[in-house]
Motif scaffolding. Sequence first.
Motif, PDB file in Angstrom:
ATOM      1  N   LYS A 122     -13.750  16.451  75.928  1.00  0.00           N
ATOM      2  CA  LYS A 122     -12.810  17.054  74.995  1.00  0.00           C
ATOM      3  C   LYS A 122     -11.609  17.603  75.752  1.00  0.00           C
ATOM      4  N   ARG A 123     -10.439  17.430  75.154  1.00  0.00           N
ATOM      5  CA  ARG A 123      -9.236  17.977  75.767  1.00  0.00           C
ATOM      6  C   ARG A 123      -9.334  19.498  75.793  1.00  0.00           C
ATOM      7  N   PRO A 124      -8.915  20.116  76.896  1.00  0.00           N
ATOM      8  CA  PRO A 124      -8.975  21.590  76.961  1.00  0.00           C
ATOM      9  C   PRO A 124      -7.939  22.223  76.050  1.00  0.00           C
ATOM     10  N   LEU A 125      -8.236  23.408  75.570  1.00  0.00           N
ATOM     11  CA  LEU A 125      -7.311  24.130  74.709  1.00  0.00           C
ATOM     12  C   LEU A 125      -6.102  24.615  75.500  1.00  0.00           C
ATOM     13  N   THR A 126      -4.968  24.734  74.813  1.00  0.00           N
ATOM     14  CA  THR A 126      -3.779  25.297  75.437  1.00  0.00           C
ATOM     15  C   THR A 126      -3.976  26.793  75.599  1.00  0.00           C
ATOM     16  N   ALA A 127      -3.087  27.425  76.347  1.00  0.00           N
ATOM     17  CA  ALA A 127      -3.185  28.861  76.576  1.00  0.00           C
ATOM     18  C   ALA A 127      -3.164  29.617  75.244  1.00  0.00           C
ATOM     19  N   TYR A 128      -2.286  29.216  74.336  1.00  0.00           N
ATOM     20  CA  TYR A 128      -2.188  29.916  73.049  1.00  0.00           C
ATOM     21  C   TYR A 128      -3.458  29.764  72.228  1.00  0.00           C
ATOM     22  N   PHE A 129      -4.016  28.551  72.165  1.00  0.00           N
ATOM     23  CA  PHE A 129      -5.211  28.348  71.367  1.00  0.00           C
ATOM     24  C   PHE A 129      -6.437  29.012  71.984  1.00  0.00           C
ATOM     25  N   ARG A 130      -6.418  29.188  73.299  1.00  0.00           N
ATOM     26  CA  ARG A 130      -7.479  29.960  73.942  1.00  0.00           C
ATOM     27  C   ARG A 130      -7.409  31.417  73.465  1.00  0.00           C
ATOM     28  N   PHE A 131      -6.200  31.939  73.438  1.00  0.00           N
ATOM     29  CA  PHE A 131      -5.989  33.308  72.970  1.00  0.00           C
ATOM     30  C   PHE A 131      -6.415  33.442  71.508  1.00  0.00           C
ATOM     31  N   MET A 132      -6.074  32.457  70.699  1.00  0.00           N
ATOM     32  CA  MET A 132      -6.428  32.493  69.284  1.00  0.00           C
ATOM     33  C   MET A 132      -7.941  32.452  69.088  1.00  0.00           C
ATOM     34  N   LYS A 133      -8.591  31.538  69.786  1.00  0.00           N
ATOM     35  CA  LYS A 133     -10.036  31.401  69.635  1.00  0.00           C
ATOM     36  C   LYS A 133     -10.760  32.658  70.088  1.00  0.00           C
ATOM     37  N   GLU A 134     -10.267  33.271  71.144  1.00  0.00           N
ATOM     38  CA  GLU A 134     -10.904  34.451  71.717  1.00  0.00           C
ATOM     39  C   GLU A 134     -10.718  35.688  70.850  1.00  0.00           C
ATOM     40  N   ASN A 135      -9.592  35.764  70.126  1.00  0.00           N
ATOM     41  CA  ASN A 135      -9.264  36.987  69.387  1.00  0.00           C
ATOM     42  C   ASN A 135      -9.311  36.847  67.863  1.00  0.00           C
ATOM     43  N   ARG A 136      -9.626  35.660  67.366  1.00  0.00           N
ATOM     44  CA  ARG A 136      -9.587  35.437  65.924  1.00  0.00           C
ATOM     45  C   ARG A 136     -10.543  36.369  65.171  1.00  0.00           C
ATOM     46  N   SER A 137     -11.753  36.502  65.663  1.00  0.00           N
ATOM     47  CA  SER A 137     -12.737  37.352  64.962  1.00  0.00           C
ATOM     48  C   SER A 137     -12.298  38.815  64.961  1.00  0.00           C
ATOM     49  N   VAL A 138     -11.677  39.257  66.047  1.00  0.00           N
ATOM     50  CA  VAL A 138     -11.206  40.642  66.126  1.00  0.00           C
ATOM     51  C   VAL A 138     -10.105  40.890  65.100  1.00  0.00           C
ATOM     52  N   PHE A 139      -9.163  39.940  65.019  1.00  0.00           N
ATOM     53  CA  PHE A 139      -8.075  40.079  64.050  1.00  0.00           C
ATOM     54  C   PHE A 139      -8.609  40.030  62.624  1.00  0.00           C
ATOM     55  N   ARG A 140      -9.638  39.214  62.403  1.00  0.00           N
ATOM     56  CA  ARG A 140     -10.213  39.116  61.063  1.00  0.00           C
ATOM     57  C   ARG A 140     -10.880  40.431  60.655  1.00  0.00           C
ATOM     58  N   GLN A 141     -11.575  41.061  61.592  1.00  0.00           N
ATOM     59  CA  GLN A 141     -12.240  42.335  61.305  1.00  0.00           C
ATOM     60  C   GLN A 141     -11.219  43.427  60.992  1.00  0.00           C
ATOM     61  N   LYS A 142     -10.081  43.377  61.673  1.00  0.00           N
ATOM     62  CA  LYS A 142      -9.046  44.380  61.443  1.00  0.00           C
ATOM     63  C   LYS A 142      -8.242  44.094  60.179  1.00  0.00           C
ATOM     64  N   ASN A 143      -8.236  42.843  59.744  1.00  0.00           N
ATOM     65  CA  ASN A 143      -7.450  42.456  58.576  1.00  0.00           C
ATOM     66  C   ASN A 143      -8.299  41.614  57.615  1.00  0.00           C
ATOM     67  N   PRO A 144      -9.343  42.181  57.041  1.00  0.00           N
ATOM     68  CA  PRO A 144     -10.249  41.408  56.179  1.00  0.00           C
ATOM     69  C   PRO A 144      -9.612  40.943  54.877  1.00  0.00           C
ATOM     70  N   GLU A 145      -8.515  41.596  54.473  1.00  0.00           N
ATOM     71  CA  GLU A 145      -7.928  41.295  53.168  1.00  0.00           C
ATOM     72  C   GLU A 145      -6.888  40.171  53.223  1.00  0.00           C
ATOM     73  N   VAL A 146      -6.406  39.802  54.406  1.00  0.00           N
ATOM     74  CA  VAL A 146      -5.323  38.820  54.489  1.00  0.00           C
ATOM     75  C   VAL A 146      -5.852  37.395  54.365  1.00  0.00           C
ATOM     76  N   THR A 147      -4.959  36.485  53.993  1.00  0.00           N
ATOM     77  CA  THR A 147      -5.334  35.078  53.886  1.00  0.00           C
ATOM     78  C   THR A 147      -5.398  34.465  55.283  1.00  0.00           C
TER      79      THR A 147
END
Length: 257
Positions: A38-63
């Motif tokens: 599999k192609r490795p993730l870019t720097a930005y997508f690594r950041f997104m994958k690593e922090n997505r759950s944290v952002f979701r917990q802080k913003n449960p109401e957003v789309t």
Amino acid sequence: MARAQQLLGRFCRRCCFPAGGSAEKGLSRGISSDKPPKRPLTAYFRFMKENRSVFRQKNPEVTTMELIKKIADAWKELPASQKQVYEESRKTDWERYKEQLAAYKAQLTPAQAAALKEERRKRLAKRSLFRAKRELTVLGKPKRPRSGFNIFVSENFQESEGISPTAKLKQLFDAWRKMSSSQQQPYLQLAEDDKVRYVNEMKSWEAKMVELGREDLIRSTTQMPKPKTAKTAKKAETAQASSHENKAKLKLKKTEE
């Protein structure tokens, strides 16, 4: 918003559905029983994958789209030193990926390698075509004129009988063929008017492209549809409508099969 949708699509393909997310895997489907790396993730997508759950917990109401935008904004504000950490991880994984990809390609037969190369060529050509069409849309290129049959379908589609779109299209296709010339004439006239609209809008659009230095997007004058006389208009529209009918008929036939 369009950028956020693009990011979301790429993120879902590469992070949320890893089993089929890599480009090479899609290309090699049916070519080899061994899975390509599999192609490795870019720097930005690594950041997104690593922090997505944290952002979701802080913003449960957003789309989902709003969440993606928040993560993108956070990435923009991230110090360069922290971004570099993700970039270094990407470089390390990229070097390993190239080695694994070379090993994967080495075990392919000449026929499999040729098939893989051809699939990649088609994918890149398709991507290039998509980008070209998207650019024309952004630049406001006028929509092509519709035929009389297309106008008839668009005006009567919602009221037509049938549960599925295919059933509705079949009913309209049959109805159009049973219409007399006088009944079709209003739609054919609307199609002629639409051609005039298209010609005028294209002239203005191409003049604008010249001002922007995009002469490469201007078509030859021989390609522009010209307004027809009353005598030739009906003949041309009948032929065009017949062409659309045949395409619709072929589509219906394939669906039934």
